[in-house]
Design a protein around this motif. Structure first.
Motif, short mmCIF file in Angstrom:
data_model
loop_
_atom_site.label_atom_id
_atom_site.label_comp_id
_atom_site.label_asym_id
_atom_site.label_seq_id
_atom_site.Cartn_x
_atom_site.Cartn_y
_atom_site.Cartn_z
N THR A 142 0.84 -1.20 0.00
CA THR A 142 0.00 0.00 0.00
C THR A 142 0.88 1.25 0.00
O THR A 142 2.07 1.20 0.34
CB THR A 142 -0.92 0.04 1.24
N ARG A 143 0.28 2.37 -0.38
CA ARG A 143 1.02 3.63 -0.37
C ARG A 143 1.44 4.01 1.05
O ARG A 143 2.54 4.51 1.26
CB ARG A 143 0.16 4.74 -0.98
N LEU A 144 0.57 3.74 2.05
CA LEU A 144 0.91 4.05 3.43
C LEU A 144 2.15 3.27 3.86
O LEU A 144 3.04 3.81 4.51
CB LEU A 144 -0.27 3.73 4.34
N ALA A 146 4.47 2.15 1.88
CA ALA A 146 5.61 2.69 1.13
C ALA A 146 6.16 3.96 1.79
O ALA A 146 7.37 4.10 1.98
CB ALA A 146 5.19 2.97 -0.31
N LEU A 147 5.26 4.88 2.13
CA LEU A 147 5.70 6.12 2.75
C LEU A 147 6.31 5.88 4.13
O LEU A 147 7.28 6.53 4.52
CB LEU A 147 4.52 7.09 2.86
N SER A 148 5.75 4.93 4.86
CA SER A 148 6.28 4.62 6.20
C SER A 148 7.68 4.01 6.09
O SER A 148 8.57 4.32 6.88
CB SER A 148 5.34 3.66 6.93
N LEU A 149 7.89 3.15 5.08
CA LEU A 149 9.22 2.57 4.86
C LEU A 149 10.22 3.66 4.48
O LEU A 149 11.38 3.66 4.94
CB LEU A 149 9.16 1.50 3.77
N GLN A 150 9.79 4.60 3.64
CA GLN A 150 10.68 5.69 3.25
C GLN A 150 11.07 6.53 4.45
O GLN A 150 12.24 6.91 4.61
CB GLN A 150 10.01 6.55 2.18
N GLN A 151 10.10 6.82 5.31
CA GLN A 151 10.39 7.61 6.51
C GLN A 151 11.35 6.88 7.45
O GLN A 151 12.12 7.50 8.18
CB GLN A 151 9.10 7.94 7.25
N ALA A 152 11.31 5.54 7.40
CA ALA A 152 12.19 4.73 8.25
C ALA A 152 13.57 4.53 7.62
O ALA A 152 14.43 3.88 8.23
CB ALA A 152 11.55 3.38 8.54
N GLY A 153 13.77 5.07 6.41
CA GLY A 153 15.08 4.96 5.79
C GLY A 153 15.25 3.81 4.83
O GLY A 153 16.37 3.53 4.39
N VAL A 154 14.17 3.11 4.49
CA VAL A 154 14.24 2.02 3.50
C VAL A 154 14.01 2.65 2.13
O VAL A 154 12.88 2.84 1.69
CB VAL A 154 13.20 0.92 3.80
N ILE A 155 15.11 2.99 1.45
CA ILE A 155 15.06 3.72 0.19
C ILE A 155 15.62 2.83 -0.92
O ILE A 155 16.84 2.63 -1.00
CB ILE A 155 15.87 5.03 0.25
N PRO A 156 14.80 2.30 -1.81
CA PRO A 156 15.31 1.44 -2.89
C PRO A 156 15.96 2.25 -4.00
O PRO A 156 15.62 3.41 -4.23
CB PRO A 156 14.05 0.72 -3.38
N GLU A 157 16.90 1.62 -4.71
CA GLU A 157 17.50 2.21 -5.90
C GLU A 157 16.64 1.95 -7.13
O GLU A 157 16.60 2.74 -8.06
CB GLU A 157 18.90 1.63 -6.13
N LEU A 225 1.00 3.36 -4.93
CA LEU A 225 2.31 2.75 -4.83
C LEU A 225 3.25 3.31 -5.89
O LEU A 225 4.40 3.67 -5.62
CB LEU A 225 2.21 1.23 -5.01
N SER A 226 2.75 3.40 -7.12
CA SER A 226 3.57 3.87 -8.23
C SER A 226 4.02 5.31 -8.01
O SER A 226 5.17 5.67 -8.28
CB SER A 226 2.80 3.75 -9.55
N SER A 227 3.11 6.15 -7.51
CA SER A 227 3.47 7.56 -7.29
C SER A 227 4.50 7.70 -6.18
O SER A 227 5.32 8.62 -6.21
CB SER A 227 2.22 8.38 -6.96
N ALA A 228 4.48 6.80 -5.20
CA ALA A 228 5.45 6.87 -4.10
C ALA A 228 6.87 6.59 -4.58
O ALA A 228 7.84 7.07 -3.99
CB ALA A 228 5.07 5.89 -3.00
N TYR A 229 7.00 5.82 -5.68
CA TYR A 229 8.32 5.46 -6.18
C TYR A 229 8.54 5.92 -7.62
O TYR A 229 9.32 5.34 -8.36
CB TYR A 229 8.50 3.94 -6.11
N GLN A 230 7.86 6.98 -8.03
CA GLN A 230 7.84 7.36 -9.44
C GLN A 230 9.23 7.65 -10.01
O GLN A 230 9.48 7.43 -11.19
CB GLN A 230 6.94 8.57 -9.64
N ASN A 231 10.16 8.12 -9.19
CA ASN A 231 11.48 8.47 -9.70
C ASN A 231 12.40 7.28 -9.89
O ASN A 231 13.46 7.41 -10.53
CB ASN A 231 12.15 9.49 -8.78
#
Length: 469
Positions: A142-144, A146-157, A225-231
């Motif tokens: 889910t997008r939630l 995804a955003l929570s993982l990003q805030q916790a420092g889980v940043i995929p390449e 989900l896609s918008s959370a990782y669009q880059n």
């Protein structure tokens, strides 16, 4: 001038050294690691980063609806990348307190977001994931999350989203089978095990036959989900042969987004779109667009001694000697804006002698680090060039077929350049074809891009090559 206010001049050799040894990428990795991980001992953390076998540690998310093939792809990808394959099942398999809490959640309910983030964060922080990288399968959903993982420092390449039509997914679900000993997933039609003994023990899981609800949940969440990782996202059509899907996934996972200063040489026949692609790349990556022809005219207009000499050749319609062209190019590419932002050069060289002279003139610090040939058939080149004309008032360029003038008034004042006449274009094409093979020999690592397609498709192809090592 007071040294305290004198502009800083960075020797171009410094940026070349940094490119060669991936200094920019290394510094970016260390800085982002420090900011995201926020280790208690920053120095020890940086030492550990430097001691890793590679700075290109894979961090990949593999997402998609049920039965799309995530598990098979993630398993193979992690093996080829020598990374750790992390799944929902593996997160719950150890004896930690967090895993025990997650196992208490009923199978029909999702794991609470906060608990899921802690599970993922703990697993990816372990030494094997830190040193080898990871491929995380099916998480987040889910997008939630995804955003929570990003805030916790889980940043995929890299994030791969596999997609397929609903009827295909349902068909795959019905034929999906699992090896109870290894957990490997097969399909009774598409992916059969090579060992007959494995085939005998395969079994259907009752839950695999009822995927409609899970599929609908994915459809609801996929946009967020896609918008959370669009880059860092690549969507791959999974409704094609398994080998083809995997090659696309692997190729994307191997791309590297390095912080390097671009020095690009763009070659091709007249009409292939060099000027347009140079402008598009310049606008996106902020590099300096260096058109040799325009540069010579600009220098000629300055009134300098060199400019006056060039002006005499341009006035008479004679080609400017290579020695003067190289002198102008070397001076331009040595300026601070080119050293700091990079550059893209087109309209030179056009033959073997010019290419060799350019290599000699542009010593190490100025050598291009990317060379591209735009390929186009002769008849298309002739059509593109002979039917184009320029509005002397606005400076805009129009084409009789692809971009006609907006009004009869503009049409009546359009002017065609002498070099765009059929005779001149045909002669230039003949010369280019004569020298193509030798130019490609000078630049054996050059990429070849098909220019007989929509300009944006050509642009995307060039961009993909820029990110590849």
């Amino acid at each position: 001038m007071d040294e305290t206010v004198k502009p800083l001049r960075i020797p171009p050799q410094m940026s070349v050294y940094a490119d060669k040894h991936n200094i920019f990428h290394l510094l970016q990795s260390m800085l982002s690691g420090l900011v995201v991980e926020q280790p208690a001992d920053a120095l020890s953390f940086m030492i550990a980063l430097l001691q890793r076998s590679s700075t290109d540690i894979p961090r990949v998310l593999l997402l998609g609806p049920p039965a799309v093939g995530k598990h098979t792809m993630a398993e193979r990808l992690s093996a080829d990348l020598r990374a750790v394959h992390v799944t929902s099942e593996s997160l719950l398999s150890d004896q930690s307190e967090l895993s025990a809490q997650a196992r208490c959640v009923p199978p029909t309910e999702p794991i609470p977001v906060e608990l899921l983030v802690k599970l993922v964060q703990r697993r990816l922080g372990e030494i094997d994931c830190f040193c080898r990288g990871w491929v995380l399968e099916g998480i987040p959903q889910t997008r939630l999350q995804a955003l929570s993982l990003q805030q916790a420092g889980v940043i995929p390449e890299h994030v791969v989203m596999l997609e397929a039509p609903e009827d295909v997914l349902l068909e795959r679900s019905r034929g999906k089978m699992v090896d109870p000993l290894t957990g490997d997933v097969y399909h009774q039609t598409f992916i059969l095990p090579p060992d007959p003994q494995v085939s005998q023990r395969l079994e259907h899981r009752p839950a695999e036959l009822q995927r409609g609800a899970e599929l609908q949940r994915h459809r609801r969440e996929v946009t967020g989900l896609s918008s959370a990782y669009q880059n860092v996202l690549r969507v791959v059509n999974a409704d094609q042969p398994h080998a083809d899907v995997y090659q696309q996934v692997l190729a994307f996972a191997l791309t590297r987004r390095r912080s390097r200063i671009p020095r690009i040489l763009l070659l091709g026949p007249p009409g292939c779109g060099k000027s347009l692609q140079a402008r598009l790349l310049s606008e996106k990556y902020k590099m300096v667009d260096v058109c040799c022809e325009q540069l010579l005219r600009s220098v000629a207009a300055e009134g300098s001694t060199l400019g006056e000499e060039i002006h005499s050749y341009l006035d008479d319609g004679r080609p400017v000697p290579d020695s003067l062209v190289l002198q102008v190019l070397e001076e331009r590419l040595s300026r601070v804006d080119c050293s700091v932002r990079g550059w893209i050069l087109h309209d030179f060289p056009r033959d073997l002698q010019q290419a060799r002279s350019l290599q000699e003139a542009l010593q190490g610090a100025l050598q291009p680090n990317r060379v591209f040939f735009l390929e186009l058939a002769d008849d298309v080149c002739v059509e593109r060039t002979t039917l184009r004309a320029t509005d002397p008032v606005s400076g805009e360029r129009f084409h009789a077929v692809t971009r006609p003038a907006p009004s009869s008034e503009v049409q009546n004042r359009l002017q065609t350049r002498p070099e765009d006449s059929t005779h001149t274009v045909t002669h230039t094409l003949k010369q280019y074809r004569t020298h193509t093979a030798t130019l490609q020999a000078v630049y054996p690592a050059a990429g070849v891009v098909d220019a007989d397609q929509d300009p944006l498709c050509v642009f995307e192809a060039l961009q993909s090559r820029l990110t590849a090592d």
